[in-house]
Design a protein around this motif. Sequence first.
Motif, mmCIF file in Angstrom:
data_model
loop_
_atom_site.group_PDB
_atom_site.id
_atom_site.type_symbol
_atom_site.label_atom_id
_atom_site.label_comp_id
_atom_site.label_asym_id
_atom_site.label_seq_id
_atom_site.Cartn_x
_atom_site.Cartn_y
_atom_site.Cartn_z
ATOM 1 N N ARG A 1 37.175 24.671 11.345
ATOM 2 C CA ARG A 1 37.963 25.892 11.549
ATOM 3 C C ARG A 1 39.278 25.551 12.264
ATOM 4 N N VAL A 2 40.410 25.906 11.633
ATOM 5 C CA VAL A 2 41.732 25.633 12.204
ATOM 6 C C VAL A 2 42.431 26.960 12.479
ATOM 7 N N LEU A 3 42.705 27.229 13.740
ATOM 8 C CA LEU A 3 43.386 28.464 14.136
ATOM 9 C C LEU A 3 44.890 28.240 14.174
ATOM 10 N N ILE A 4 45.642 29.077 13.458
ATOM 11 C CA ILE A 4 47.106 29.037 13.474
ATOM 12 C C ILE A 4 47.564 30.315 14.168
ATOM 13 N N SER A 5 48.035 30.186 15.408
ATOM 14 C CA SER A 5 48.289 31.372 16.228
ATOM 15 C C SER A 5 49.764 31.751 16.325
ATOM 16 N N ASP A 6 50.640 31.028 15.634
ATOM 17 C CA ASP A 6 52.058 31.374 15.575
ATOM 18 C C ASP A 6 52.504 31.433 14.118
ATOM 19 N N PRO A 7 53.586 32.154 13.808
ATOM 20 C CA PRO A 7 54.067 32.208 12.413
ATOM 21 C C PRO A 7 54.542 30.832 11.949
ATOM 22 N N LEU A 8 54.032 30.360 10.819
ATOM 23 C CA LEU A 8 54.435 29.087 10.239
ATOM 24 C C LEU A 8 54.758 29.282 8.761
ATOM 25 N N SER A 9 55.556 28.366 8.234
ATOM 26 C CA SER A 9 55.896 28.396 6.818
ATOM 27 C C SER A 9 54.628 28.303 5.965
ATOM 28 N N GLU A 10 54.502 29.216 4.979
ATOM 29 C CA GLU A 10 53.324 29.191 4.117
ATOM 30 C C GLU A 10 53.259 27.906 3.305
ATOM 31 N N GLU A 11 54.417 27.436 2.854
ATOM 32 C CA GLU A 11 54.448 26.175 2.122
ATOM 33 C C GLU A 11 54.038 25.018 3.028
ATOM 34 N N GLY A 12 54.443 25.113 4.291
ATOM 35 C CA GLY A 12 54.128 24.041 5.235
ATOM 36 C C GLY A 12 52.646 23.894 5.497
ATOM 37 N N ILE A 13 51.921 25.021 5.492
ATOM 38 C CA ILE A 13 50.481 24.955 5.784
ATOM 39 C C ILE A 13 49.642 24.902 4.504
ATOM 40 N N ARG A 14 50.300 24.751 3.345
ATOM 41 C CA ARG A 14 49.567 24.717 2.083
ATOM 42 C C ARG A 14 48.481 23.632 2.053
ATOM 43 N N PRO A 15 48.733 22.438 2.662
ATOM 44 C CA PRO A 15 47.650 21.433 2.666
ATOM 45 C C PRO A 15 46.364 21.970 3.283
ATOM 46 N N LEU A 16 46.486 22.806 4.309
ATOM 47 C CA LEU A 16 45.292 23.404 4.909
ATOM 48 C C LEU A 16 44.681 24.441 3.983
ATOM 49 N N LEU A 17 45.532 25.262 3.376
ATOM 50 C CA LEU A 17 45.045 26.337 2.518
ATOM 51 C C LEU A 17 44.283 25.803 1.310
ATOM 52 N N GLU A 18 44.667 24.600 0.859
ATOM 53 C CA GLU A 18 44.049 24.039 -0.342
ATOM 54 C C GLU A 18 42.894 23.083 -0.044
ATOM 55 N N SER A 19 42.543 22.910 1.228
ATOM 56 C CA SER A 19 41.461 21.988 1.603
ATOM 57 C C SER A 19 40.111 22.689 1.517
ATOM 58 N N GLU A 20 39.182 22.040 0.846
ATOM 59 C CA GLU A 20 37.868 22.643 0.647
ATOM 60 C C GLU A 20 36.990 22.576 1.892
ATOM 61 N N ASP A 21 37.273 21.614 2.772
ATOM 62 C CA ASP A 21 36.408 21.456 3.943
ATOM 63 C C ASP A 21 36.998 22.100 5.194
ATOM 64 N N ILE A 22 38.103 22.848 5.048
ATOM 65 C CA ILE A 22 38.769 23.436 6.208
ATOM 66 C C ILE A 22 38.933 24.944 6.009
ATOM 67 N N GLU A 23 38.637 25.684 7.048
ATOM 68 C CA GLU A 23 38.817 27.130 7.043
ATOM 69 C C GLU A 23 40.022 27.483 7.918
ATOM 70 N N PRO A 24 41.198 27.738 7.331
ATOM 71 C CA PRO A 24 42.345 28.121 8.143
ATOM 72 C C PRO A 24 42.260 29.587 8.559
ATOM 73 N N VAL A 25 42.512 29.838 9.833
ATOM 74 C CA VAL A 25 42.521 31.211 10.356
ATOM 75 C C VAL A 25 43.944 31.504 10.809
ATOM 76 N N ILE A 26 44.674 32.297 10.024
ATOM 77 C CA ILE A 26 46.071 32.601 10.321
ATOM 78 C C ILE A 26 46.106 33.906 11.092
ATOM 79 N N ALA A 27 46.408 33.802 12.392
ATOM 80 C CA ALA A 27 46.339 34.982 13.258
ATOM 81 C C ALA A 27 47.455 34.944 14.300
ATOM 82 N N PRO A 28 48.709 35.155 13.887
ATOM 83 C CA PRO A 28 49.806 35.165 14.857
ATOM 84 C C PRO A 28 49.800 36.433 15.714
#
Length: 527
Positions: free
Chosen positions: A3-30
């Motif tokens: 589980r990876v918590l992203i607590s500030d606004p980040l570029s969607e393209e920049g975090i795409r590696p996380l979004l496309e990873s099968e073993d990682i759950e990104p939690v985008i919550a700025p």
Amino acid sequence: MLRVLISDPLSEEGIRPLLESEDIEPVIAPSLSHEDLLREISTSHALIVRSQTQVTRELIEHAPNLKIIGRAGVGVDNIDLDAATERGIIVVNAPDGNTISTAEHTMAMLMSLARNIPQAYHQLQQKKWERKKFVGVELKGKTLGIVGFGRIGNEVAQRAKGHRMNVIAFDPFLNEEKAEKAGVKHGELEDVLKQADFLTVHTPLIEATRHLINKQSIQLMKPGARILNCARGGIIEEEALFEAIKSGRIAGAALDVFEEEPAIDHPLLSLPEVIATPHLGASTVEAQENVATDVCYDVMELLRGGTVKNPVNMPSVSSEMMDKLSPYFQLSEKLGGFLSRLSEGTLERVNVYYSGDLLDVDTMPLTRIAVKGILQRHMGDRVNDVNAFRTAKDKGIIINEQKSTSTKGFTNLIRVEIETDHEKRSVAGTLLNGLGARIVQLDQYSIDVVPDGHLIVIHHMDQPGAIGRVGSLLAEHTINIATMQVGRTNIGGEAVMVLTVDKEVEVDCHQKLAGINDIKQVQCLTL
């Protein structure tokens, strides 16, 4: 699932590696509330932030599963590094993601400054057509002085050369050979100041660079020169710059950063010769993507058991190894810091020698800390325990570590040696039972000095009265001597005197000490 918590606004393209990873759950919550942030972090394995989220000790203590904190940017002053390190949590940043962005912004500011573009546009908005008022200057044939020749300074230089400018650069780690390879002229700071038609700064903001461009520096510059700062507020003394522009000595300035931001009502903004932007050096779509992507890859790599590229704090080591090494951490850093402040010239090589109790342990962490102590003189907190080797490599500095059975009578001994293009200097230290860290040798001289506080290192001729004259002069300046050590190799020859004093030695006193008979060199430093 990690589980990876992203607590500030980040570029969607920049975090795409996380979004496309099968073993990682990104939690985008700025923009989480404090309570919600504490709740979310409690089940997270990684945290990614920019500058908004304050990663405090309290937050870290509420994160039992946290393995890594990523900062999508350079500065990490919003993260409690000590608390993270104590918990064995790696902190990473993205030091290279905004290199191109900042270099391009510098060039945009340079051209705007040369051709008065913002001022002219403002007049057009006022429905005024005043061509004669905005006659500019060409860049071709002008000299660009660059203070700080790291990645960004180098990128600016290559672009300036494309405009057929002459480029002269100063950097503590730059020498003639490296400058020639980059296609620029190497100069000392004074050379750069005197020759520059345009001066741009690209250094970190540390004690040594705060107000580096000040009233005295500006007096060395050509009348009519122009100054740029897209690096850090505080490198330029703003009051001195204001007066220099107002008097006409400096033709103008382009500023992206200020000592205190936001700088809405800054006096410099009242001058028509000044153009400014609100800290936009890293504000491009690509830079925002780059810093986010760099951090995401480091986070994924660590969570999957790999190693990271851009660590900021010291990685955890086994408790057994830590017990053996930790007593030597401060000694290693102090030896490096002490020696770097004495050496002159461009650093080319660092040799670290271990003997005694240190023969049977992995001393690489100590070498890394010694190198950090050396580099921090010029780079401040940009260099740390983990990135010291990489930083040295980037600067073309060779690091060598050796072990020896020769202890010279000490239970343990660390000797740090610096080779520059001017000289070779060395210092050795030990841990004395019950007495702590000691410097026991400086170059060929045996001494016994605690590496702490204000020190004066004096090279002199071993003649009667030399020590007395030093003591008398310090007394005149109300500087109390705490300890004094004298080392010599033969009677009447060259000797070294190391004093610890109760307060910093001012410039006037330093100059008078250097003028005493039989004194060859005086160096004052604070550890």
